[in-house]
Write a protein that holds these residues in place. Structure first.
Motif, mmCIF file in Angstrom:
data_model
loop_
_atom_site.group_PDB
_atom_site.id
_atom_site.type_symbol
_atom_site.label_atom_id
_atom_site.label_comp_id
_atom_site.label_asym_id
_atom_site.label_seq_id
_atom_site.Cartn_x
_atom_site.Cartn_y
_atom_site.Cartn_z
ATOM 1 N N ARG A 174 -13.798 -5.731 -32.472
ATOM 2 C CA ARG A 174 -12.563 -5.397 -33.020
ATOM 3 C C ARG A 174 -13.012 -4.362 -34.121
ATOM 4 O O ARG A 174 -12.473 -4.746 -35.382
ATOM 5 C CB ARG A 174 -11.619 -6.420 -33.378
ATOM 6 N N ALA A 176 -11.493 -1.653 -35.042
ATOM 7 C CA ALA A 176 -10.357 -1.055 -35.494
ATOM 8 C C ALA A 176 -9.522 -1.839 -36.524
ATOM 9 O O ALA A 176 -9.222 -1.515 -37.761
ATOM 10 C CB ALA A 176 -9.349 -0.652 -34.380
ATOM 11 N N GLU A 177 -9.672 -3.185 -36.207
ATOM 12 C CA GLU A 177 -9.013 -3.991 -37.275
ATOM 13 C C GLU A 177 -9.880 -4.472 -38.421
ATOM 14 O O GLU A 177 -9.286 -4.453 -39.319
ATOM 15 C CB GLU A 177 -8.747 -5.358 -36.452
ATOM 16 N N GLU A 178 -11.251 -4.282 -38.121
ATOM 17 C CA GLU A 178 -12.157 -4.324 -39.375
ATOM 18 C C GLU A 178 -11.837 -3.316 -40.272
ATOM 19 O O GLU A 178 -11.793 -3.421 -41.544
ATOM 20 C CB GLU A 178 -13.896 -4.112 -38.723
ATOM 21 N N ALA A 179 -11.640 -1.963 -39.739
ATOM 22 C CA ALA A 179 -11.531 -0.819 -40.562
ATOM 23 C C ALA A 179 -10.091 -0.810 -41.444
ATOM 24 O O ALA A 179 -10.244 -0.352 -42.515
ATOM 25 C CB ALA A 179 -11.311 0.152 -39.673
ATOM 26 N N LYS A 180 -9.259 -1.509 -40.840
ATOM 27 C CA LYS A 180 -7.856 -1.751 -41.565
ATOM 28 C C LYS A 180 -8.058 -2.755 -42.771
ATOM 29 O O LYS A 180 -7.103 -2.904 -43.625
ATOM 30 C CB LYS A 180 -6.926 -2.091 -40.863
ATOM 31 N N ALA A 181 -8.773 -3.646 -42.600
ATOM 32 C CA ALA A 181 -8.886 -4.832 -43.497
ATOM 33 C C ALA A 181 -9.167 -4.561 -44.810
ATOM 34 O O ALA A 181 -9.823 -3.757 -45.254
ATOM 35 C CB ALA A 181 -9.964 -5.904 -43.064
ATOM 36 N N GLY A 182 -8.670 -5.391 -45.622
ATOM 37 C CA GLY A 182 -8.755 -5.162 -47.142
ATOM 38 C C GLY A 182 -9.777 -5.616 -48.020
ATOM 39 O O GLY A 182 -10.045 -5.641 -49.159
ATOM 40 N N GLU A 186 -11.364 -10.732 -44.838
ATOM 41 C CA GLU A 186 -10.271 -10.036 -43.813
ATOM 42 C C GLU A 186 -10.859 -9.546 -42.644
ATOM 43 O O GLU A 186 -10.617 -9.872 -41.411
ATOM 44 C CB GLU A 186 -9.164 -9.236 -44.441
ATOM 45 N N ARG A 187 -11.773 -8.735 -43.119
ATOM 46 C CA ARG A 187 -12.539 -7.836 -42.117
ATOM 47 C C ARG A 187 -13.515 -8.886 -41.246
ATOM 48 O O ARG A 187 -13.453 -8.492 -39.821
ATOM 49 C CB ARG A 187 -13.529 -6.987 -43.025
#
Ligand SMILES: NC(=O)c1ccc[n+]([C@@H]2O[C@H](COP(=O)([O-])OP(=O)(O)OC[C@H]3O[C@@H](n4cnc5c(N)ncnc54)[C@H](O)[C@@H]3O)[C@@H](O)[C@H]2O)c1
Length: 401
Positions: A174, A176-182, A186-187
């Protein structure tokens, strides 16, 4: 009696397990509902309302969501389906709260998690709590009937076992989800499969099913392991895990289990187990081939084991019959951890190395105050390299508990 369930971890399996539970209750003829859910991410937690009609006020999120769900009045059944890293901490909390539990596998990813599970399993027994685990082959009639025949001597004494979960192709990543994480946490949680403290690597996360079948046949667990593996097709993707392992396990009586698992793309693929005995061979999923005389095959239609495991748990609760699979599934997870660490380190790893280990892959707080964890920084490991990795000899500087 009516069963009021909570669902912790509302992803693919959590959603599936919730439906399986409701179907199982109908089969068992018991009134049941899902009264609260918890997912670390709020958007996923709200799936409780969407999929199960749980009131929005009972759809909890955050690290302490599990605690809030456990505190909802009337709860008597917990379904645990987060990434494996959280399982031991959540399982312990459910036992402390006196609830019956369906726990997905794996239940631990390191020795510290295993110790928590073994202690909680004992406590659950004392409190007469019923526990079923998501090693669903234990609830699948074809396996049950075949392994009963093996135990009754249909292939003589077991001399050798094979466990395969090979080459089904790569697991999701995932990015894309990692890239969005703060934050780091979270990543990593968003892409949990790729971090050892959350997933346990695929020998533990996935292949534990086949390892568990071999332990079931042997009515015990191996005492040592050695093996190898690598990170080949994952290449430069973020994460720490490997994508293939080949491990040999030895049981106390000298019998060996040859275990192969891989999340790589190749021509050959198999999810299965095989047993060799002094008087024949068996596929424990439903086929016995004695060296002399007639063979036997399981041919009945049976209930989906993902539903059957909840039927069995509900029946055990309602009829107060014994069912506690917590120690048994922990044994199989420890077996997988022992094999993983043998391959990661290139050493022979023994049972006690794992079960007496003080080493934890996770942030220390997970095992001391899981509800109090905060989003923040956490290290990413380099994928383990034999020679540089030996957590049982304190050769690497990682947090210990
Ligand atoms: N028995 C089986 O055949 C089978 C099949 C698939 C998955 N599983 C197991 O189910 C578990 C979940 O797998 P999945 O495929 O559903 O993954 P998933 O990523 O689809 O779902 C996991 C969910 O847990 C949530 N989560 C993460 N940390 C949490 C926390 N601390 N508290 C509450 N929620 C949290 C995530 O946000 C996510 O929604 C794994 O242990 C996996 O091994 C078992």
């Amino acid at each position: 009696m009516s069963i009021n369930a909570i669902l912790i971890g509302l992803g693919g399996r959590g959603g599936g397990a919730g439906k399986n539970f409701l179907e199982a209750a109908k089969i068992a003829g018991v009134e049941a509902k899902i009264v609260a859910v918890a997912d670390i991410f709020q958007d996923k937690a709200m799936g409780g309302l969407q999929h199960f009609g749980v009131p929005a006020d009972n759809c909890f999120s955050g690290f302490d969501g599990f605690q809030k769900a456990l505190a909802v009045p009337g709860v008597n059944y917990c379904i645990l389906a987060t990434p494996p890293g959280f399982r031991a901490a959540h399982f312990k909390a459910c036992v402390e709260a006196g609830k019956h539990i369906f726990t997905e596998k794996p239940v631990c990813v390191d020795g510290v998690g295993a110790q928590i599970m073994y202690a909680a399993a004992e406590e659950a027994k004392k409190k007469n709590l019923k526990v079923a685990a998501g090693t669903q082959r234990r609830h699948e009639k074809g396996y049950i009937e075949t392994i009963k025949r093996i135990h009754d001597g249909a292939i003589g004494d077991v001399t050798d076992l094979r466990a395969y979960w090979v080459n089904g192709g790569p697991i999701w990543h995932r990015a894309a989800e990692e890239a969005k994480a703060g934050s780091d946490l979270e990543r990593q949680i968003a892409n949990w499969y790729h971090y050892i403290w959350l997933c346990g690597d695929h020998i533990c996360e996935q292949h534990v099913h086949n390892i568990d079948v071999c332990n079931w046949i042997m009515q015990g667990h191996p005492v040592k392991a050695w093996g190898m593996g690598a990170r080949q097709q994952l290449g430069n993707k973020s994460g720490e895990i490997w994508d293939n392992f080949a491990v040999e396990f030895e049981y106390a009586n000298g019998v060996r289990m040859h275990s192969y698992c891989g999340q790589i793309k190749r021509d050959f693929s198999s999810v299965s187990e095989a047993v060799v005995g002094t008087k024949g061979t068996a596929n424990p999923g439903g086929n016995i081939k004695p060296t002399q005389g007639e063979g036997w095959r399981f041919r009945e239609k049976a209930i989906d084991p993902y539903v059957q495991e909840h039927v069995d748990l509900i029946n055990a609760i309602v009829n107060d019959t014994p069912l506690n699979e917590a120690a048994q599934v922990t044994d199989s997870c420890v077996t997988a951890i022992m094999g993983r660490e043998a391959a990661y380190s290139g050493s022979v790893v023994e049972w006690d190395d794992v079960v007496k280990s003080k080493f934890a892959y996770a942030p220390a707080e997970l095992y001391t105050n899981p509800a109090g964890m905060k989003w923040g920084a956490f290290r990413t490991l380099k994928p383990p390299m034999p020679g540089d990795h030996d957590i049982f000899k304190d050769k690497v500087e990682l947090p210990t508990i």
